[in-house]
Structures are given as C-alpha cells and as structure tokens.
Design a protein around this motif. Sequence first.
Motif, PDB file in Angstrom:
ATOM      1  N   UNK A 102     -22.688  57.171  25.125  1.00  0.00           N
ATOM      2  CA  UNK A 102     -21.198  56.636  25.346  1.00  0.00           C
ATOM      3  C   UNK A 102     -21.496  55.822  26.528  1.00  0.00           C
ATOM      4  N   UNK A 103     -22.074  56.128  27.538  1.00  0.00           N
ATOM      5  CA  UNK A 103     -21.978  55.191  28.908  1.00  0.00           C
ATOM      6  C   UNK A 103     -22.632  53.891  28.465  1.00  0.00           C
ATOM      7  N   UNK A 104     -23.422  53.787  27.488  1.00  0.00           N
ATOM      8  CA  UNK A 104     -24.072  52.510  27.380  1.00  0.00           C
ATOM      9  C   UNK A 104     -22.900  51.539  26.294  1.00  0.00           C
ATOM     10  N   UNK A 105     -21.958  52.296  25.910  1.00  0.00           N
ATOM     11  CA  UNK A 105     -21.002  51.408  25.021  1.00  0.00           C
ATOM     12  C   UNK A 105     -19.682  51.068  25.900  1.00  0.00           C
ATOM     13  N   UNK A 106     -19.451  51.787  26.940  1.00  0.00           N
ATOM     14  CA  UNK A 106     -18.055  51.577  27.430  1.00  0.00           C
ATOM     15  C   UNK A 106     -18.214  51.838  29.056  1.00  0.00           C
ATOM     16  N   UNK A 107     -17.552  51.182  29.875  1.00  0.00           N
ATOM     17  CA  UNK A 107     -17.582  51.379  31.252  1.00  0.00           C
ATOM     18  C   UNK A 107     -16.499  52.121  31.510  1.00  0.00           C
ATOM     19  N   UNK A 108     -16.859  53.047  32.484  1.00  0.00           N
ATOM     20  CA  UNK A 108     -16.067  54.322  32.970  1.00  0.00           C
ATOM     21  C   UNK A 108     -15.546  54.210  34.404  1.00  0.00           C
ATOM     22  N   UNK A 109     -14.880  54.476  34.919  1.00  0.00           N
ATOM     23  CA  UNK A 109     -14.792  54.549  36.361  1.00  0.00           C
ATOM     24  C   UNK A 109     -15.009  56.017  36.939  1.00  0.00           C
ATOM     25  N   UNK A 110     -15.142  57.048  36.083  1.00  0.00           N
ATOM     26  CA  UNK A 110     -15.312  58.301  36.461  1.00  0.00           C
ATOM     27  C   UNK A 110     -15.779  58.980  35.106  1.00  0.00           C
ATOM     28  N   UNK A 111     -16.827  59.970  35.308  1.00  0.00           N
ATOM     29  CA  UNK A 111     -17.438  60.897  34.163  1.00  0.00           C
ATOM     30  C   UNK A 111     -17.308  62.304  34.729  1.00  0.00           C
ATOM     31  N   UNK A 143       2.386  69.841  39.361  1.00  0.00           N
ATOM     32  CA  UNK A 143       3.178  69.538  40.288  1.00  0.00           C
ATOM     33  C   UNK A 143       3.088  68.511  40.999  1.00  0.00           C
ATOM     34  N   UNK A 144       3.664  67.401  41.353  1.00  0.00           N
ATOM     35  CA  UNK A 144       3.518  66.113  42.144  1.00  0.00           C
ATOM     36  C   UNK A 144       2.289  65.474  41.924  1.00  0.00           C
ATOM     37  N   UNK A 145       2.010  64.935  40.517  1.00  0.00           N
ATOM     38  CA  UNK A 145       0.629  64.254  40.497  1.00  0.00           C
ATOM     39  C   UNK A 145       0.845  63.222  41.424  1.00  0.00           C
ATOM     40  N   UNK A 146      -0.430  62.746  41.790  1.00  0.00           N
ATOM     41  CA  UNK A 146      -0.542  61.633  42.820  1.00  0.00           C
ATOM     42  C   UNK A 146      -1.490  60.599  42.291  1.00  0.00           C
ATOM     43  N   UNK A 147      -1.156  59.896  40.794  1.00  0.00           N
ATOM     44  CA  UNK A 147      -1.929  59.025  40.479  1.00  0.00           C
ATOM     45  C   UNK A 147      -2.016  57.899  41.333  1.00  0.00           C
ATOM     46  N   UNK A 148      -3.324  57.425  41.354  1.00  0.00           N
ATOM     47  CA  UNK A 148      -3.557  56.110  41.646  1.00  0.00           C
ATOM     48  C   UNK A 148      -3.575  55.092  40.883  1.00  0.00           C
ATOM     49  N   UNK A 149      -4.450  54.043  40.912  1.00  0.00           N
ATOM     50  CA  UNK A 149      -4.424  52.857  39.567  1.00  0.00           C
ATOM     51  C   UNK A 149      -4.887  53.630  38.499  1.00  0.00           C
ATOM     52  N   UNK A 150      -4.474  53.035  37.290  1.00  0.00           N
ATOM     53  CA  UNK A 150      -5.079  53.573  36.081  1.00  0.00           C
ATOM     54  C   UNK A 150      -6.839  53.690  36.224  1.00  0.00           C
ATOM     55  N   UNK A 151      -7.295  54.483  35.569  1.00  0.00           N
ATOM     56  CA  UNK A 151      -8.682  54.652  35.568  1.00  0.00           C
ATOM     57  C   UNK A 151      -9.095  55.056  34.094  1.00  0.00           C
ATOM     58  N   UNK A 152     -10.136  54.693  33.802  1.00  0.00           N
ATOM     59  CA  UNK A 152     -10.931  55.162  32.416  1.00  0.00           C
ATOM     60  C   UNK A 152     -11.824  56.290  32.785  1.00  0.00           C
ATOM     61  N   UNK A 153     -11.801  57.441  32.138  1.00  0.00           N
ATOM     62  CA  UNK A 153     -12.418  58.644  32.400  1.00  0.00           C
ATOM     63  C   UNK A 153     -13.092  59.205  31.138  1.00  0.00           C
ATOM     64  N   UNK A 154     -14.273  59.632  31.361  1.00  0.00           N
ATOM     65  CA  UNK A 154     -15.112  60.192  30.191  1.00  0.00           C
ATOM     66  C   UNK A 154     -15.361  61.726  30.590  1.00  0.00           C
ATOM     67  N   UNK A 155     -14.976  62.712  30.029  1.00  0.00           N
ATOM     68  CA  UNK A 155     -14.914  63.983  30.021  1.00  0.00           C
ATOM     69  C   UNK A 155     -15.919  64.331  28.912  1.00  0.00           C
TER      70      UNK A 155
END
Length: 236
Positions: free
Chosen positions: A76-85, A10-22
Amino acid sequence: MAQPFRAAFEAPRYNLSVRILLVAATDAEVSQILERMYSTPTEDACVDTYTHGPHEIDVLITGVGMVATAAWCSRALAQTTYDLALNLGVCGSFDEFIEPGTVVHVTSDRLAELGAEDGEQFLTLEELDLPGASEFVNLDPPSNPEIDTLPAVSGITVNTVHGNERTIAAVAERFRPQVESMEGAAFMSACLIHKIQFAQVRAVSNLVERRNRESWKLAEAIHNLSVETLRIINHA
C-alpha cells in the motif's frame, strides 16, 4: 469505562486536507469507525476508500500476523503517497496499571521472538551479531493533540500471544514490555522503510495472563479505540 461517541464529533479542528492510511488486522477493529465515514468508489483491490471531513482515508485490512501486515503495508505504501498512517487494533497489557479499555500510543515495539535459544538463554540479533532490525522506535510521531494525550508505551510483537505463566515471566524480564500485539512492529517497520509519519494506536482488551476470555473487555476496547481514532482524525 466506555467513552461516548458524541465527544468524538464535538468541535473538530480540521487542518488542511490530508490522506490517511488506516491499517488493522481485522474488520471488527475498525467497523465502528467506518460506520461514521463516507465510502467512496475505488479501483484499488488493496484498500477501501472513505472520506471524513476534508480527509481522504484508505483502509487496509491485512489479516492477523506480522508477515501479512508487513507485506500488505509495504504494498500500500509503495502504491500511494500518504500524509499519515495509523495502525489500529487491540492488545494485551503486561502492566497491571494499564487496565483493559485503555487506549495507548505504542512508541516502541520489538519482534520479541527474533533471535536464538541457547539452553535457557535467549539471544537477540544484536547479541548474535546478525544483520537486521528487531526493535523499532517512532522518533517522529504526528503532531496531533489527541495522540499526545494517550499514554506512550513500549510493546512487543509476537507470533504466539502469551498465555503461560513461565513464558510471560521470561519475556517480561527480558524486554520489560507494557503491551503485546501480533502486528505492531511489522507496521512500524514498513512505515520507517517508506519514511512516512505514523502512529500505532491500540486499546487494551485484556491483561497478559493465562488465557481467560471471561475477563476480557474486547467490546469496550474496540469502542474506546474507535472514539479516540475519530478524535485523532478530526485533529489531523
């Protein structure tokens, strides 16, 4: 009580596009989340890639345990730059007021077994005056209204989950943890080393007691974790 998936959309409040590691130890802990994302091709054998709204999301399944988690997270963190993990999973609760099914934000975690025994006494690295870190604190958690609503708790990370009354009492007295997992501190250590914003989000599947699978609420915990994770991503 299980939370409805509908509320997560319901009503997602996306900000700018981010790259996330789960990051999760097992497929089962994130399968319900991934069912609601779009899979995209990737040449990276380390992660699977998805999209959700404007966000690109890499999913890393490490396997169980702190060694595997630390090694795969660092790769994974050494290979790619993430905004959030985000570290996602279930945990046991030492706190009877944190009931099975509750989703929590683990803001401090400790490698509870790292040290030495001296008879009945346990000595930490600090007490042994040895180099190294055994406690990890998230001093800069993501600015996310959904994470802010979760109970902030302290945790321990162990190789052997507790199921003996004597050892449960001893570790509870020693560190006063609220939850325990087998991966959390390793994830936090990797993120701190790589200087990335992170959050360890877990759902309680059981109270820490003598092993009693009949009392566990694993399905409810994973469901609630999935709902909360989607809410977090919607507000990332």
